[in-house]
Design a protein around this motif. Sequence first.
Motif, PDB file in Angstrom:
ATOM      1  N   ALA A   1       2.294 -28.160  23.421  1.00 28.16           N
ATOM      2  CA  ALA A   1       3.076 -28.120  24.774  1.00 28.16           C
ATOM      3  C   ALA A   1       4.238 -27.192  24.207  1.00 28.16           C
ATOM      4  O   ALA A   1       4.931 -27.477  23.094  1.00 28.16           O
ATOM      5  CB  ALA A   1       3.309 -29.241  25.426  1.00 28.16           C
ATOM      6  N   ALA A   2       4.922 -26.441  25.372  1.00 31.04           N
ATOM      7  CA  ALA A   2       6.210 -25.729  24.969  1.00 31.04           C
ATOM      8  C   ALA A   2       7.262 -26.743  25.320  1.00 31.04           C
ATOM      9  O   ALA A   2       7.310 -27.106  26.418  1.00 31.04           O
ATOM     10  CB  ALA A   2       6.374 -24.497  25.678  1.00 31.04           C
ATOM     11  N   LEU A   3       8.393 -27.037  24.434  1.00 31.28           N
ATOM     12  CA  LEU A   3       9.414 -27.581  24.580  1.00 31.28           C
ATOM     13  C   LEU A   3      10.738 -26.933  24.235  1.00 31.28           C
ATOM     14  O   LEU A   3      10.490 -25.999  23.541  1.00 31.28           O
ATOM     15  CB  LEU A   3       9.550 -29.048  23.762  1.00 31.28           C
ATOM     16  CG  LEU A   3       8.474 -30.271  24.236  1.00 31.28           C
ATOM     17  CD1 LEU A   3       6.913 -29.951  24.218  1.00 31.28           C
ATOM     18  CD2 LEU A   3       8.856 -31.426  23.436  1.00 31.28           C
ATOM     19  N   THR A   4      11.720 -27.457  24.933  1.00 29.16           N
ATOM     20  CA  THR A   4      12.920 -26.698  24.772  1.00 29.16           C
ATOM     21  C   THR A   4      13.878 -27.457  23.690  1.00 29.16           C
ATOM     22  O   THR A   4      13.982 -28.634  23.771  1.00 29.16           O
ATOM     23  CB  THR A   4      13.890 -26.554  26.084  1.00 29.16           C
ATOM     24  OG1 THR A   4      12.917 -25.765  26.876  1.00 29.16           O
ATOM     25  CG2 THR A   4      15.243 -25.782  25.714  1.00 29.16           C
ATOM     26  N   VAL A   5      14.372 -26.890  22.887  1.00 32.38           N
ATOM     27  CA  VAL A   5      15.268 -27.460  21.890  1.00 32.38           C
ATOM     28  C   VAL A   5      16.617 -27.752  22.548  1.00 32.38           C
ATOM     29  O   VAL A   5      17.377 -27.192  23.269  1.00 32.38           O
ATOM     30  CB  VAL A   5      15.841 -26.447  20.690  1.00 32.38           C
ATOM     31  CG1 VAL A   5      16.738 -27.039  19.742  1.00 32.38           C
ATOM     32  CG2 VAL A   5      14.540 -26.035  20.047  1.00 32.38           C
ATOM     33  N   VAL A   6      17.128 -29.139  22.274  1.00 35.49           N
ATOM     34  CA  VAL A   6      18.366 -29.692  22.685  1.00 35.49           C
ATOM     35  C   VAL A   6      19.035 -30.294  21.619  1.00 35.49           C
ATOM     36  O   VAL A   6      18.472 -30.561  20.532  1.00 35.49           O
ATOM     37  CB  VAL A   6      18.101 -30.909  23.675  1.00 35.49           C
ATOM     38  CG1 VAL A   6      17.281 -30.361  24.929  1.00 35.49           C
ATOM     39  CG2 VAL A   6      17.243 -32.106  23.199  1.00 35.49           C
ATOM     40  N   GLU A   7      20.171 -30.654  21.802  1.00 35.80           N
ATOM     41  CA  GLU A   7      21.134 -31.149  20.740  1.00 35.80           C
ATOM     42  C   GLU A   7      21.865 -32.395  21.442  1.00 35.80           C
ATOM     43  O   GLU A   7      23.094 -32.340  21.604  1.00 35.80           O
ATOM     44  CB  GLU A   7      22.094 -30.143  20.183  1.00 35.80           C
ATOM     45  CG  GLU A   7      21.537 -28.940  19.481  1.00 35.80           C
ATOM     46  CD  GLU A   7      22.352 -27.934  19.176  1.00 35.80           C
ATOM     47  OE1 GLU A   7      23.632 -27.865  19.438  1.00 35.80           O
ATOM     48  OE2 GLU A   7      21.935 -26.934  18.425  1.00 35.80           O
ATOM     49  N   PRO A   8      21.003 -33.318  21.623  1.00 34.66           N
ATOM     50  CA  PRO A   8      21.593 -34.610  22.180  1.00 34.66           C
ATOM     51  C   PRO A   8      22.830 -35.187  21.471  1.00 34.66           C
ATOM     52  O   PRO A   8      23.723 -35.823  21.741  1.00 34.66           O
ATOM     53  CB  PRO A   8      20.709 -35.390  22.415  1.00 34.66           C
ATOM     54  CG  PRO A   8      19.510 -35.329  21.260  1.00 34.66           C
ATOM     55  CD  PRO A   8      19.939 -33.479  21.233  1.00 34.66           C
ATOM     56  N   TYR A   9      23.016 -35.011  20.097  1.00 28.37           N
ATOM     57  CA  TYR A   9      24.197 -35.625  19.178  1.00 28.37           C
ATOM     58  C   TYR A   9      24.845 -34.435  18.451  1.00 28.37           C
ATOM     59  O   TYR A   9      25.213 -34.564  17.456  1.00 28.37           O
ATOM     60  CB  TYR A   9      23.320 -36.833  18.589  1.00 28.37           C
ATOM     61  CG  TYR A   9      22.472 -37.509  19.163  1.00 28.37           C
ATOM     62  CD1 TYR A   9      22.959 -38.433  19.899  1.00 28.37           C
ATOM     63  CD2 TYR A   9      21.064 -37.472  18.644  1.00 28.37           C
ATOM     64  CE1 TYR A   9      22.056 -39.311  20.784  1.00 28.37           C
ATOM     65  CE2 TYR A   9      20.169 -38.320  19.082  1.00 28.37           C
ATOM     66  CZ  TYR A   9      21.033 -39.245  20.235  1.00 28.37           C
ATOM     67  OH  TYR A   9      19.446 -40.080  20.851  1.00 28.37           O
ATOM     68  N   GLY A  10      24.479 -33.334  19.081  1.00 26.10           N
ATOM     69  CA  GLY A  10      25.180 -32.353  18.323  1.00 26.10           C
ATOM     70  C   GLY A  10      24.321 -31.442  17.578  1.00 26.10           C
ATOM     71  O   GLY A  10      23.069 -32.181  17.159  1.00 26.10           O
ATOM     72  N   PRO A  11      24.535 -30.208  16.907  1.00 28.80           N
ATOM     73  CA  PRO A  11      23.621 -29.701  15.964  1.00 28.80           C
ATOM     74  C   PRO A  11      23.197 -30.355  14.716  1.00 28.80           C
ATOM     75  O   PRO A  11      24.274 -31.205  14.158  1.00 28.80           O
ATOM     76  CB  PRO A  11      24.313 -28.259  15.784  1.00 28.80           C
ATOM     77  CG  PRO A  11      25.868 -28.484  15.859  1.00 28.80           C
ATOM     78  CD  PRO A  11      25.932 -29.577  16.980  1.00 28.80           C
TER      79      PRO A  11
END
Length: 254
Positions: A172-182
């Motif tokens: 599955a294609a998922l998008t990179v997120v930064e919930p707690y910062g990089p």
Amino acid sequence: MRAPNPFPARAARPALRAAALALLLAATPAAAIVGGREGAEVPGAASVVMVLTSGGGVCSGIVVAPDAVLTAGHCVAGVGENRVHFRDETGRPVLIETAARSLHPAYDGDAVRGRTRSIDLALLRTRELLPARFAPAALSAAMPRAGESLTLAGYGAVRGGDRRSIGRYRGAALTVVEPYGPSRILVWMQAKGAGGCQGDSGGPILDGAAVVAVAAWVKDACGGLTQGILLGPQRDWIDRTLAGWRTSARWSHP
């Protein structure tokens, strides 16, 4: 995506045989890992196997050399025995014994509860060479940025608790997120209705055809925020471990 607690060592072989039987009985094709697609067109299909534990647990694993598989650390830690599982050309299940196992020295099994750092990786060396149809994956030290699209793949279930759907390769294609910062260690990904599930631990997270991380954890429930361990920062450990086994991984650039 965490593997269940293992049986005692003396029960290892029967448990592994039972796990293989359960996979043999796996049901009809399903649509996704959770919210993705299935089949040989999913990136990494020629480089991913299953990793079974002596407690009946199921994980995915990435072939990095003809006799070496990279997987999640929690699929190995505290487990009496692991075997590599796949189906041969006729569809029959095959189990390959492991000759050596290496758990990342920075793995911490209580990291989630204790909110501490953990490198959830392990390497397995098989007792025999894997079939030539398994091509060692290209590993990448790239550091994905927020907003990028990556492919999460593995042999896990399509929904929580659905063990009969385990055993088919999905992505599955998922998008990179930064919930707690990089982060320099982890990558987090999410997509509506898509994410990892039981059995996907140890599976590849790919940027195109190259593996940039190993799936390790899902928040709350199957299909939720999915976390992977980036390979670039762990390249030295991977290379040193494989060199000790007289083999090596294939790294792409960067």
